[in-house]
Design a protein around this motif. Structure first.
Motif, mmCIF file in Angstrom:
data_model
loop_
_atom_site.group_PDB
_atom_site.id
_atom_site.type_symbol
_atom_site.label_atom_id
_atom_site.label_comp_id
_atom_site.label_asym_id
_atom_site.label_seq_id
_atom_site.Cartn_x
_atom_site.Cartn_y
_atom_site.Cartn_z
ATOM 1 N N UNK A 1 0.836 -1.203 0.000
ATOM 2 C CA UNK A 1 0.000 0.000 0.000
ATOM 3 C C UNK A 1 0.868 1.250 0.000
ATOM 4 N N UNK A 2 1.992 1.204 0.703
ATOM 5 C CA UNK A 2 2.937 2.320 0.702
ATOM 6 C C UNK A 2 3.462 2.554 -0.711
ATOM 7 N N UNK A 3 3.836 1.461 -1.377
ATOM 8 C CA UNK A 3 4.344 1.579 -2.751
ATOM 9 C C UNK A 3 3.272 2.141 -3.683
ATOM 10 N N UNK A 4 2.032 1.732 -3.463
ATOM 11 C CA UNK A 4 0.936 2.194 -4.327
ATOM 12 C C UNK A 4 0.757 3.699 -4.234
ATOM 13 N N UNK A 5 0.682 4.232 -3.004
ATOM 14 C CA UNK A 5 0.433 5.672 -2.876
ATOM 15 C C UNK A 5 1.660 6.487 -3.281
ATOM 16 N N UNK A 6 2.850 5.959 -3.053
ATOM 17 C CA UNK A 6 4.051 6.652 -3.525
ATOM 18 C C UNK A 6 4.009 6.841 -5.034
ATOM 19 N N UNK A 7 3.628 5.784 -5.739
ATOM 20 C CA UNK A 7 3.551 5.867 -7.194
ATOM 21 C C UNK A 7 2.438 6.806 -7.633
ATOM 22 N N UNK A 8 1.322 6.818 -6.893
ATOM 23 C CA UNK A 8 0.174 7.634 -7.302
ATOM 24 C C UNK A 8 0.471 9.123 -7.223
ATOM 25 N N UNK A 9 1.408 9.523 -6.340
ATOM 26 C CA UNK A 9 1.774 10.940 -6.242
ATOM 27 C C UNK A 9 3.154 11.210 -6.852
ATOM 28 N N UNK A 10 3.702 10.195 -7.522
ATOM 29 C CA UNK A 10 4.968 10.318 -8.251
ATOM 30 C C UNK A 10 6.138 10.717 -7.351
ATOM 31 N N UNK A 11 6.220 10.066 -6.191
ATOM 32 C CA UNK A 11 7.352 10.269 -5.291
ATOM 33 C C UNK A 11 8.197 9.004 -5.169
ATOM 34 N N UNK A 12 7.901 7.988 -5.963
ATOM 35 C CA UNK A 12 8.620 6.720 -5.832
ATOM 36 C C UNK A 12 10.069 6.823 -6.288
ATOM 37 N N UNK A 13 10.427 7.901 -6.997
ATOM 38 C CA UNK A 13 11.815 8.064 -7.439
ATOM 39 C C UNK A 13 12.641 8.905 -6.465
ATOM 40 N N UNK A 14 12.059 9.277 -5.322
ATOM 41 C CA UNK A 14 12.750 10.161 -4.367
ATOM 42 C C UNK A 14 13.082 9.434 -3.073
ATOM 43 N N UNK A 15 13.374 8.135 -3.167
ATOM 44 C CA UNK A 15 13.494 7.322 -1.959
ATOM 45 C C UNK A 15 14.704 7.691 -1.112
ATOM 46 N N UNK A 16 15.751 8.233 -1.707
ATOM 47 C CA UNK A 16 16.966 8.527 -0.935
ATOM 48 C C UNK A 16 17.003 9.971 -0.428
ATOM 49 N N UNK A 17 16.058 10.753 -0.825
ATOM 50 C CA UNK A 17 16.047 12.164 -0.454
ATOM 51 C C UNK A 17 15.277 12.355 0.844
#
Length: 246
Positions: free
Chosen positions: A114-130
């Protein structure tokens, strides 16, 4: 576009009021929010929008009146069906977006997927190290939206979600909100930006000086198409407040 029809309101307030020591912030407000729609709560800064939403969420006790959720008197278990972002993002600055969501997800008991789903839905899945403390204002707003969306709530309550977003981010937000209601769920969107609310809302509640001046379909607010004139007429605001209509 969903209509909500004669379905039971997901949020209803009756005579909802909040008085502070020297002023009345909300005065006998009767809101009716129907399922499957985006309800835009409009009004100038300080009109009582955030105070109203805080009472709906149980963050402030009403001075008078009542709140009903999903057809029942307000009760805390019903809040498990409501996601909210009020008064800006709330997060741990030393953690990444994903880590922040993992903390909230653990509290809600939702799976990692579910965490992965919402991260992708708001386009933050590429900011994991920030780290979140280094996010732009727009990224912080997207993180707040992701936190509110955890657990697939039936209702989202969002206070000024467009703040800090660039035009591309605002367009993406519109798409995300409409996708949410396309599944029959509901959004309450509070803002003082007439143009942005008008671009997504099905229904409008217009608050000025703590009182509800209009409630109904967006199209009926200004049958002649002049939303700005209708807004200023009902709120009593001057026409110089350009930020309200941007």
């Amino acid at each position: 576009m969903p209509t909500g029809g004669g379905a039971t309101p997901v949020i209803e307030t009756r005579g909802l009021s909040k008085a502070f020591r020297r002023s009345t912030a909300v005065d006998s407000v009767d809101l009716t929010v129907r399922p499957g729609r985006i309800y835009g709560l409009l009004g100038p800064n300080g009109a009582g929008k955030s105070t109203t939403l805080k009472m709906v969420l149980g963050l402030l006790p009403p001075s008078a009146g009542e709140v009903r959720l999903f057809g029942q008197p307000w009760n805390r278990p019903a809040l498990s069906r409501v996601g909210a972002s009020i008064n800006g993002p709330s997060f741990y600055g030393h953690l990444s977006a994903r880590q922040n969501l993992m903390v909230h997800g653990h509290l809600l008991g939702v799976p990692e997927a579910e965490v992965d789903r919402v991260l992708a839905s708001v386009e933050l899945n590429a900011s994991d190290r920030k780290k979140a403390k280094s996010f732009s204002t727009g990224m912080k707003g997207r993180l707040a939206l992701a936190i509110a969306m955890l657990g697939n709530p039936d209702v989202l309550i969002l206070d000024e979600p467009q703040n800090g977003l660039d035009p591309e981010g605002i367009a993406a937000l519109r798409t995300t909100l409409r996708r949410f209601t396309d599944t029959g769920r509901t959004i309450v969107l509070s803002s003082h930006l007439l143009g942005e609310v008008a671009s997504v809302a099905d229904d409008i509640g217009l608050i000025a000086q703590g009182r509800l001046r209009y409630q109904g379909p967006l199209a009926d607010l200004a049958p002649d198409g002049d939303l700005e004139r209708a807004y200023f007429t009902l709120t009593g605001a001057g026409h110089g407040a350009g930020a309200m209509t941007s």
